[in-house]
Design an enzyme around this catalytic site. Structure first.
Site, PDB file in Angstrom:
ATOM      1  N   ASN A 153      56.138  40.383  50.992  1.00 56.81           N
ATOM      2  CA  ASN A 153      55.384  41.538  50.722  1.00 56.81           C
ATOM      3  C   ASN A 153      54.545  41.872  52.316  1.00 56.81           C
ATOM      4  O   ASN A 153      54.425  43.006  52.609  1.00 56.81           O
ATOM      5  CB  ASN A 153      54.089  41.483  49.902  1.00 56.81           C
ATOM      6  CG  ASN A 153      54.826  41.730  48.368  1.00 56.81           C
ATOM      7  OD1 ASN A 153      55.852  42.371  48.183  1.00 56.81           O
ATOM      8  ND2 ASN A 153      54.241  41.276  47.344  1.00 56.81           N
ATOM      9  N   GLU A 206      28.517  53.229  45.705  1.00 55.36           N
ATOM     10  CA  GLU A 206      28.027  52.446  46.949  1.00 55.36           C
ATOM     11  C   GLU A 206      26.854  53.144  47.611  1.00 55.36           C
ATOM     12  O   GLU A 206      27.106  54.054  48.091  1.00 55.36           O
ATOM     13  CB  GLU A 206      29.132  52.203  47.734  1.00 55.36           C
ATOM     14  CG  GLU A 206      28.721  51.273  48.981  1.00 55.36           C
ATOM     15  CD  GLU A 206      29.465  51.463  50.182  1.00 55.36           C
ATOM     16  OE1 GLU A 206      29.472  50.848  51.123  1.00 55.36           O
ATOM     17  OE2 GLU A 206      30.209  52.530  50.330  1.00 55.36           O
ATOM     18  N   HIS A 222      32.105  42.520  50.835  1.00 55.63           N
ATOM     19  CA  HIS A 222      33.031  42.821  51.971  1.00 55.63           C
ATOM     20  C   HIS A 222      32.368  43.282  53.118  1.00 55.63           C
ATOM     21  O   HIS A 222      32.933  43.366  54.253  1.00 55.63           O
ATOM     22  CB  HIS A 222      34.407  43.738  51.564  1.00 55.63           C
ATOM     23  CG  HIS A 222      33.880  44.899  51.276  1.00 55.63           C
ATOM     24  ND1 HIS A 222      33.173  45.344  50.009  1.00 55.63           N
ATOM     25  CD2 HIS A 222      34.186  46.139  51.895  1.00 55.63           C
ATOM     26  CE1 HIS A 222      33.184  46.567  49.990  1.00 55.63           C
ATOM     27  NE2 HIS A 222      33.886  47.109  51.141  1.00 55.63           N
ATOM     28  N   ASP A 223      31.102  43.979  53.057  1.00 54.29           N
ATOM     29  CA  ASP A 223      30.454  44.456  54.070  1.00 54.29           C
ATOM     30  C   ASP A 223      29.348  43.769  54.592  1.00 54.29           C
ATOM     31  O   ASP A 223      28.664  44.348  55.270  1.00 54.29           O
ATOM     32  CB  ASP A 223      30.034  45.925  53.693  1.00 54.29           C
ATOM     33  CG  ASP A 223      30.993  46.986  53.274  1.00 54.29           C
ATOM     34  OD1 ASP A 223      31.853  46.964  54.249  1.00 54.29           O
ATOM     35  OD2 ASP A 223      31.072  47.723  52.636  1.00 54.29           O
ATOM     36  N   ASP A 238      48.373  39.267  47.939  1.00 50.09           N
ATOM     37  CA  ASP A 238      48.847  40.469  47.101  1.00 50.09           C
ATOM     38  C   ASP A 238      48.468  40.343  45.783  1.00 50.09           C
ATOM     39  O   ASP A 238      47.670  39.354  45.072  1.00 50.09           O
ATOM     40  CB  ASP A 238      50.140  40.586  47.212  1.00 50.09           C
ATOM     41  CG  ASP A 238      51.027  39.237  46.779  1.00 50.09           C
ATOM     42  OD1 ASP A 238      50.471  38.400  46.248  1.00 50.09           O
ATOM     43  OD2 ASP A 238      52.138  38.990  47.408  1.00 50.09           O
ATOM     44  N   ARG A 281      35.802  37.973  55.921  1.00 47.19           N
ATOM     45  CA  ARG A 281      36.933  38.417  55.210  1.00 47.19           C
ATOM     46  C   ARG A 281      38.132  37.194  55.439  1.00 47.19           C
ATOM     47  O   ARG A 281      39.263  37.652  56.033  1.00 47.19           O
ATOM     48  CB  ARG A 281      37.634  39.845  55.463  1.00 47.19           C
ATOM     49  CG  ARG A 281      36.387  40.814  55.164  1.00 47.19           C
ATOM     50  CD  ARG A 281      36.659  42.132  55.547  1.00 47.19           C
ATOM     51  NE  ARG A 281      35.731  42.982  55.412  1.00 47.19           N
ATOM     52  CZ  ARG A 281      35.778  44.339  55.774  1.00 47.19           C
ATOM     53  NH1 ARG A 281      36.933  45.004  56.334  1.00 47.19           N
ATOM     54  NH2 ARG A 281      34.533  45.166  55.443  1.00 47.19           N
ATOM     55  N   ARG A 326      34.639  52.169  41.238  1.00 48.53           N
ATOM     56  CA  ARG A 326      33.485  51.902  42.410  1.00 48.53           C
ATOM     57  C   ARG A 326      33.849  53.106  43.319  1.00 48.53           C
ATOM     58  O   ARG A 326      35.162  53.084  43.816  1.00 48.53           O
ATOM     59  CB  ARG A 326      33.461  50.468  42.776  1.00 48.53           C
ATOM     60  CG  ARG A 326      32.552  50.298  44.084  1.00 48.53           C
ATOM     61  CD  ARG A 326      33.141  50.362  45.402  1.00 48.53           C
ATOM     62  NE  ARG A 326      32.242  50.225  46.448  1.00 48.53           N
ATOM     63  CZ  ARG A 326      32.588  50.134  47.943  1.00 48.53           C
ATOM     64  NH1 ARG A 326      33.316  50.788  48.139  1.00 48.53           N
ATOM     65  NH2 ARG A 326      31.494  49.774  48.725  1.00 48.53           N
ATOM     66  N   HIS A 347      37.189  60.303  52.152  1.00 47.11           N
ATOM     67  CA  HIS A 347      37.998  60.533  53.574  1.00 47.11           C
ATOM     68  C   HIS A 347      39.588  59.612  53.497  1.00 47.11           C
ATOM     69  O   HIS A 347      39.418  58.801  52.453  1.00 47.11           O
ATOM     70  CB  HIS A 347      37.403  59.899  54.900  1.00 47.11           C
ATOM     71  CG  HIS A 347      36.836  58.489  54.551  1.00 47.11           C
ATOM     72  ND1 HIS A 347      35.721  58.217  54.299  1.00 47.11           N
ATOM     73  CD2 HIS A 347      37.586  57.125  54.634  1.00 47.11           C
ATOM     74  CE1 HIS A 347      35.433  56.865  54.208  1.00 47.11           C
ATOM     75  NE2 HIS A 347      36.482  56.140  54.457  1.00 47.11           N
ATOM     76  N   ASP A 392      33.398  54.831  47.133  1.00 42.56           N
ATOM     77  CA  ASP A 392      33.065  54.226  48.535  1.00 42.56           C
ATOM     78  C   ASP A 392      32.315  55.362  49.111  1.00 42.56           C
ATOM     79  O   ASP A 392      32.466  56.715  48.797  1.00 42.56           O
ATOM     80  CB  ASP A 392      34.295  53.977  49.421  1.00 42.56           C
ATOM     81  CG  ASP A 392      33.909  53.674  50.555  1.00 42.56           C
ATOM     82  OD1 ASP A 392      33.346  52.724  50.815  1.00 42.56           O
ATOM     83  OD2 ASP A 392      34.359  54.074  51.666  1.00 42.56           O
ATOM     84  N   ASP A 398     -12.765  64.332  47.787  1.00 44.96           N
ATOM     85  CA  ASP A 398     -13.080  64.299  48.907  1.00 44.96           C
ATOM     86  C   ASP A 398     -12.157  64.441  50.228  1.00 44.96           C
ATOM     87  O   ASP A 398     -12.192  64.165  51.222  1.00 44.96           O
ATOM     88  CB  ASP A 398     -13.645  62.773  49.476  1.00 44.96           C
ATOM     89  CG  ASP A 398     -12.668  61.729  49.055  1.00 44.96           C
ATOM     90  OD1 ASP A 398     -11.473  62.096  48.880  1.00 44.96           O
ATOM     91  OD2 ASP A 398     -13.095  60.400  49.385  1.00 44.96           O
ATOM     92  N   GLY A 419      48.549  38.385  53.839  1.00 45.17           N
ATOM     93  CA  GLY A 419      49.679  38.306  52.848  1.00 45.17           C
ATOM     94  C   GLY A 419      49.440  38.187  51.328  1.00 45.17           C
ATOM     95  O   GLY A 419      50.034  38.176  50.577  1.00 45.17           O
TER      96      GLY A 419
END
Length: 606
Positions: free
Chosen positions: A168, A380, A445-446, A203, A493, A349, A276, A351, A107, A201
């Site tokens: 550091n 990602e 972290h995002d 590390d 963070r 991983r 990048h 990005d 149809d 700091g």
């Protein structure tokens, strides 16, 4: 994804990805009707699958196929069966792909799949859309490394986890983007609005010192956000890919970390930013200084030397082009990927994976796997990334589709049957080898912290119990087990609250992760739904070589009495909750009976 690099107000909700299809408003009751067609699950290439469609005898349907890796589509007529259904046998392509199709009826009407929109950078609930059906056709030889199923990952943002060498923090560039760096106290909140220049700091030496904590938690893989030389705290803009950021320590520290973690059965996974770099990087500076530099061809200048293409139009992060020299640098024999895998790391991983072509990632996989066949490769990709899991590029994605579903259920935004619909669709979409290696995230972290998203420790524990009970590789973002809060990525963070952890959450995570690891059913088993309660209850069963675990979840505000058939072979009697939150359960006449408290979960051996 890292909003502070884009100059966005990160407290605002992100704009939906323009690639997301236009939603179709539908009442939820539509989905509850029997579906006229359920596509076959992900299947190996070159195999034959059967389509089955429930339609009127006068429908005379044809399936119209599209393969994104082919120029032309094709049509297949279905035949009417004695039971009133329409069927056709379909030969799948010889190469991995995600085949799409819909049905055209006599149809003139078109039948497509009605799916929940899950969201990309932001979870979406209560919205549906019509899309073509799809079948993932995967290469059965392109399987993930055998060691990955059963792992539990812990993501560390290294500047904020633990400080080992106080000296550091004073190493590295003294400014970023014309602003002096800030040295925060461990108890300080991150700079607001974020400018990527405040350092705490943390590390590699600090992580080495905290390995007993990580091991006791039950973790088997540490995933670091970038650790290479960079002017910023997030390090997604490298200055030099072959140098450990001096604020984090030295190559010797990394080697020691990998060795000592390995002695505890813990692997180390690195973050690769291959799209990048920093505009202050050694590569981009050379490209701006001289057109005859070998680095000039690595970038796209719109007006050399002062205008160039940046990731998301951010000038401080010039994008690489996909020229052979860039590929050689990142995944040639002496390139970045091989160099750090040679240290004994577990994989990469990658990005912002969608900002490079699929063919780039296929070449990346082939190059890495030739020399490091056990490297775990994770993309990602926040949306429907099924095409990355068909055996020719990645072993897993950061599985936000799963995370959005679990958070929606635990937060009261998805009913049990909506959750089940999402998880069943995800299961059907995902090739079986990758289903057990997916990096199943709740937060990262995002994102905002899951305690802030869900609003209470009880809901966090409910979500974590479902995450840890489901197939795949669960990933815990550092500090979620300690009660860290934060309403957007950069605010989340914060430094790990050593000595001030949320004891209830920490005890729960430690018990749940180790209970999962002790159970081969929970670590490796197949899955099926055993409970979808109209009110608030959901349940699944994991099975592995005769071992079975039933996991029950109550996202409601009232206790829930549940009964789950487990079969006559199940030994009758009391069962203890592996999570400790439910007093007891009983098996009688092949049925598991339990009362699940509000906002609670329980795991039971049956």
């Amino acid at each position: 994804m890292h909003e502070e690099e884009l100059g966005i107000n990160s407290q605002e909700l992100p704009t939906p990805d323009p690639r997301t299809p236009t939603p179709t408003s539908r009442p939820s009751s539509v989905v509850r009707r029997p579906k006229p067609h359920i596509p076959p699950p992900a299947s190996p290439t070159s195999t034959v699958v059967k389509l089955n469609l429930q339609a009127d005898p006068t429908a005379h349907p044809e399936a119209v196929f599209t393969d994104p890796r082919r120029e032309h589509g094709w049509r297949v007529a279905l035949s009417l069966q004695s039971d009133g259904s329409w069927t056709a046998d379909i030969k799948l392509p010889q190469e991995p792909t995600v085949l799409r199709y819909h049905f055209e009826l006599a149809d003139g009407s078109i039948l497509r799949e009605l799916r929940q929109i899950e969201g990309v950078e932001k979870a979406v609930y209560g919205v549906w859309e019509e899309r073509d059906f799809r079948i993932a056709c995967y290469d059965p030889k392109g399987t993930p490394p055998a060691w990955v199923p059963g792992q539990v990952i812990y993501q560390i943002f290294p500047d904020r986890f633990a400080q080992g060498d106080p000296a550091n923090i004073h190493k590295g560039p003294g400014e970023f983007n014309g602003r002096p760096v800030i040295h925060n106290k461990w108890s300080d909140l991150p700079e607001h609005p974020p400018k990527s220049r405040d350092f705490y700091g943390g590390d590699l030496r600090g992580v080495i010192q905290k390995l007993p904590y990580i091991h006791d938690l039950g973790i088997t893989v540490i995933y670091f956000t970038p650790i290479f030389a960079s002017p910023t705290n997030h390090r997604y803009d490298a200055l030099d890919y072959m140098q450990i950021d001096p604020r984090l320590g030295t190559e010797a520290d990394l080697r020691e970390l990998i060795e000592k973690a390995g002695e505890m059965g813990i692997r180390v996974l690195l973050d690769g930013v291959f799209n990048h770099c920093s505009h202050e990087s050694i590569y981009f500076k050379a490209a701006r200084a001289d057109k005859l530099s070998p680095y000039y061809r690595w970038f796209s200048f719109t007006s050399w030397p002062d205008k160039w293409e940046g990731w998301m139009n951010v000038g401080t992060m010039p994008e690489f082009v996909e020229c052979p020299e860039v590929e050689e640098f990142f995944f040639g024999k002496d390139g970045v990927a091989h160099h750090w895998l040679g240290y004994g790391t577990a994989g990469w991983r990658t990005d912002v994976t969608p900002w490079l072509t699929d063919e780039y990632w296929r070449r990346f996989r082939r190059a890495v796997r030739r020399d490091y066949p056990d490297a775990y490769l994770v993309a990602e990709d926040w949306g429907d990334a099924t095409h990355r899991l068909v055996g020719d590029s990645f072993d897993a994605t950061m599985n936000y589709r799963f995370g959005y579903s679990v958070l929606g259920f635990a937060g009261g935004k998805l009913t049990p049957w909506e959750l089940d619909d999402r998880l069943e669709t995800l299961h059907r979409d995902t090739p079986p080898p990758a289903f057990y290696t997916q990096m199943n995230v709740l937060g990262s972290h995002d994102t905002a912290r899951i305690l802030t998203v869900l609003g209470s420790p009880e809901r966090v524990m409910l979500a974590a119990a479902l995450q840890l009970a489901y197939p795949g590789v669960p990933m815990l973002y550092y500090g979620d087990e300690a009660g860290i809060e934060g309403g957007y990525a950069e605010a989340s963070r914060v430094a790990f609250p050593w000595g001030a952890e949320d004891a209830q959450l920490l005890d729960f995570y430690r018990q749940a992760i180790n209970a999962r690891r002790a159970s081969r059913a929970l670590s490796l088993g197949d899955v099926r739904t055993v409970l979808v309660n109209e009110r608030s209850g959901y349940g699944l069963m994991r099975t592995y070589e005769g071992e079975r675990v039933v996991a029950l979840f109550n996202a409601g505000a009232a206790p829930l009495e549940v009964s789950v058939e487990v079969g006559d072979k199940a030994e009758e009697g009391e069962r203890s909750d592996l999570l400790g939150g439910i007093s007891s359960a009983t098996i009688r006449n092949g049925t598991l009976i339990a009362q699940v408290p509000p906002l609670c979960a329980g795991w039971f051996n049956v």
